[in-house]
Design a protein around this motif. Structure first.
Motif, short mmCIF file in Angstrom:
data_model
loop_
_atom_site.label_atom_id
_atom_site.label_comp_id
_atom_site.label_asym_id
_atom_site.label_seq_id
_atom_site.Cartn_x
_atom_site.Cartn_y
_atom_site.Cartn_z
N THR A 51 6.39 54.43 -24.84
CA THR A 51 6.98 53.33 -24.08
C THR A 51 6.71 52.05 -24.85
OG1 THR A 51 5.00 52.85 -22.79
CG2 THR A 51 6.53 54.52 -21.88
N ALA A 53 5.24 49.49 -23.64
CA ALA A 53 3.86 49.11 -23.32
C ALA A 53 2.87 49.88 -24.17
CB ALA A 53 3.59 49.34 -21.83
N GLU A 54 3.12 51.16 -24.39
CA GLU A 54 2.23 51.97 -25.23
C GLU A 54 2.23 51.49 -26.67
OE1 GLU A 54 2.43 56.26 -22.86
OE2 GLU A 54 4.02 55.75 -24.29
N LYS A 63 3.84 42.35 -25.50
CA LYS A 63 5.09 43.08 -25.23
C LYS A 63 6.32 42.33 -25.74
CE LYS A 63 3.38 45.57 -21.23
NZ LYS A 63 3.49 45.79 -19.79
N LYS A 81 16.20 53.43 -28.37
CA LYS A 81 15.54 53.18 -27.09
C LYS A 81 16.32 53.91 -26.01
CE LYS A 81 15.76 48.65 -26.80
NZ LYS A 81 15.52 47.23 -26.49
N ARG A 83 16.07 54.58 -21.51
CA ARG A 83 15.38 54.29 -20.25
C ARG A 83 14.97 55.58 -19.56
NH1 ARG A 83 14.90 49.18 -19.15
NH2 ARG A 83 16.35 47.72 -20.08
N ASP A 84 13.85 55.51 -18.86
CA ASP A 84 13.36 56.63 -18.07
C ASP A 84 14.36 56.90 -16.94
OD1 ASP A 84 10.68 58.24 -17.44
OD2 ASP A 84 11.54 57.53 -15.54
N ASP A 87 12.64 55.86 -13.54
CA ASP A 87 12.25 54.46 -13.40
C ASP A 87 12.87 53.66 -14.55
OD1 ASP A 87 11.04 51.97 -13.19
OD2 ASP A 87 9.02 52.77 -12.90
N SER A 88 13.97 52.98 -14.27
CA SER A 88 14.72 52.29 -15.32
C SER A 88 13.95 51.12 -15.94
CB SER A 88 16.06 51.80 -14.78
OG SER A 88 15.85 50.85 -13.75
N ARG A 89 12.82 50.73 -15.35
CA ARG A 89 12.00 49.67 -15.95
C ARG A 89 11.27 50.18 -17.19
NH1 ARG A 89 8.34 48.43 -10.99
NH2 ARG A 89 8.52 50.69 -11.01
N ILE A 90 11.09 51.48 -17.30
CA ILE A 90 10.37 52.08 -18.43
C ILE A 90 11.35 52.38 -19.56
CG2 ILE A 90 8.95 54.00 -19.21
CD1 ILE A 90 7.95 54.24 -16.29
N TYR A 92 11.65 53.97 -23.38
CA TYR A 92 11.02 54.80 -24.41
C TYR A 92 11.63 54.48 -25.77
CZ TYR A 92 8.99 57.67 -20.74
OH TYR A 92 8.26 58.11 -19.67
#
Length: 140
Positions: A51, A53-54, A63, A81, A83-84, A87-90, A92
């Motif tokens: 992600t 964040a990771e 970020k 990229k 999206r999860d 949860d579309s905020r995440i 990858y």
């Protein structure tokens, strides 16, 4: 050596290693990456999918900086990229084939840099330097 001299020397070493890496990448025909892009790509070699964040945590950048760096990597075709689903905020980030193809080049550049870095330094000196650097790191 005065403390200021040590700080200046550390800064100069960082600058020289960055220049070394950029020169080596240019020699390999890589002109569209900065060293901070390499940090992200290297993190993705170790973890196939991260992600945003990771990535920020792994490369110790905020970020917003990571977002700008990843966006350039997307534009240049090194990563994608997505999206999860839950949860579309995440978001990858994953390497593309173009990004994966850099791994042997990065490994070769890394080895050349380490060879240069450790020229004339004994194994005992390496261990002592590592011990001290860990102490300095832990102080922060």
């Amino acid at each position: 050596m005065k403390t200021r001299d040590a700080v200046s020397l550390i800064s100069k070493i960082k600058e020289k290693t960055s220049r070394f890496i950029l020169t080596e990448m240019a020699t390999q025909g890589i002109h569209d990456l900065a060293t901070s892009h390499g940090d992200i790509i290297y993190a993705l070699y170790n973890h196939q999918r991260l992600t945003m964040a990771e990535i920020a945590h792994n490369i110790r950048k905020d970020k917003s900086t990571v977002t700008a760096l990843v966006d350039k990597l997307v534009r240049t075709g090194y990563v994608v990229k997505d999206r999860d689903a839950a949860d579309s905020r995440i978001v990858y980030v994953t390497l593309t084939a173009k990004g994966e193809a850099l791994q042997p080049v990065f490994e070769e550049i890394s080895q050349r840099m380490l060879d240069t870095f450790y020229t004339g330094i004994t194994d005992e000196e390496k261990q002592e330097m590592l011990r001290i650097l860990i102490k300095i790191h832990d102080n922060f």
